[in-house]
Design an enzyme around this catalytic site. Structure first.
Site: not given
Ligand code: APR
Length: 173
Positions: A12, A34, A36, A127
């Site tokens: 994480d 995610g 964020d 993600g």
């Molecule tokens: N720590 C590390 N990696 C994480 C965590 C965490 N706590 N939570 C999720 N991930 C990973 C996911 O498994 C994925 O491999 O981060 C990677 C990116 O996924 P997302 O968080 O969905 O980001 P992204 O695909 O870039 O999409 C961005 O999603 O959350 C929203 O506000 C954000 O609109 C934006 C979009």
């Protein structure tokens, strides 16, 4: 100038104690799900307050660009917010790879100007934004390994899911 040392972790991103963690944000900078969502949840309201100041100054953040804020209650010192490309199947892959590479490059440049020695990245765009994981991993690793710096010494890739971890592990081996 020297090449950065890279490390790979499964876990994480909000628990990683480095100078800066990189958030996979969206262009509004107002948070989301995610990683964020996790960063804002653990980091607390200070991060969103700092994002709102940036929004007032420059609007949001364009795809491929990066901004920096406090890390609030997170173990890291700073959060670098970057916006990855939303993958489109029928759009030009090279231009989408270029935008994703810019996320890593502009985050590293921002870390450098803020004298931050260690940076940790999630797997940006893989993600919600649907970027193919293998392709994204190749872009991320190539961009980081080609980055030369007198400031940034260590980059830690943090994979939250097994699939990304295996992909990164195979490429970095
Ligand atoms: N720590 C590390 N990696 C994480 C965590 C965490 N706590 N939570 C999720 N991930 C990973 C996911 O498994 C994925 O491999 O981060 C990677 C990116 O996924 P997302 O968080 O969905 O980001 P992204 O695909 O870039 O999409 C961005 O999603 O959350 C929203 O506000 C954000 O609109 C934006 C979009």
């Amino acid at each position: 100038m020297s090449v950065v040392t890279t490390k790979l972790l499964k876990g994480d991103l909000t628990t990683i104690n480095v100078d800066a963690i990189v958030n996979a944000a969206n262009s509004s900078l107002l948070g989301g799900g995610g990683v964020d969502g996790a960063i804002h949840k653990v980091g607390g309201p200070e991060i969103l307050q700092a994002c709102k100041i940036i929004i007032k100054e420059q609007g949001g953040c364009k795809t491929g660009e990066a901004v920096i804020t406090t890390a609030g209650n997170l173990p890291a010192k700073k959060v670098i917010h970057t916006v990855g490309p939303i993958f489109e199947e029928d759009a030009d892959v090279e231009s989408q790879k270029h935008l994703l590479a810019n996320c890593y490059l502009n985050s590293l440049r921002l870390a450098e100007t803020h004298h931050l020695k260690s940076v940790s990245f999630p797997n940006i765009s893989t993600g919600v934004y649907g970027f193919p994981k293998r392709l994204a991993a190749e872009v991320a690793i190539e961009t980081v390994l080609n980055y030369q710096s007198t400031v940034v010494e260590t980059v830690i890739f943090v994979c939250f899911d097994d699939e990304n971890f295996q992909i990164y592990n195979n490429i970095l081996k």
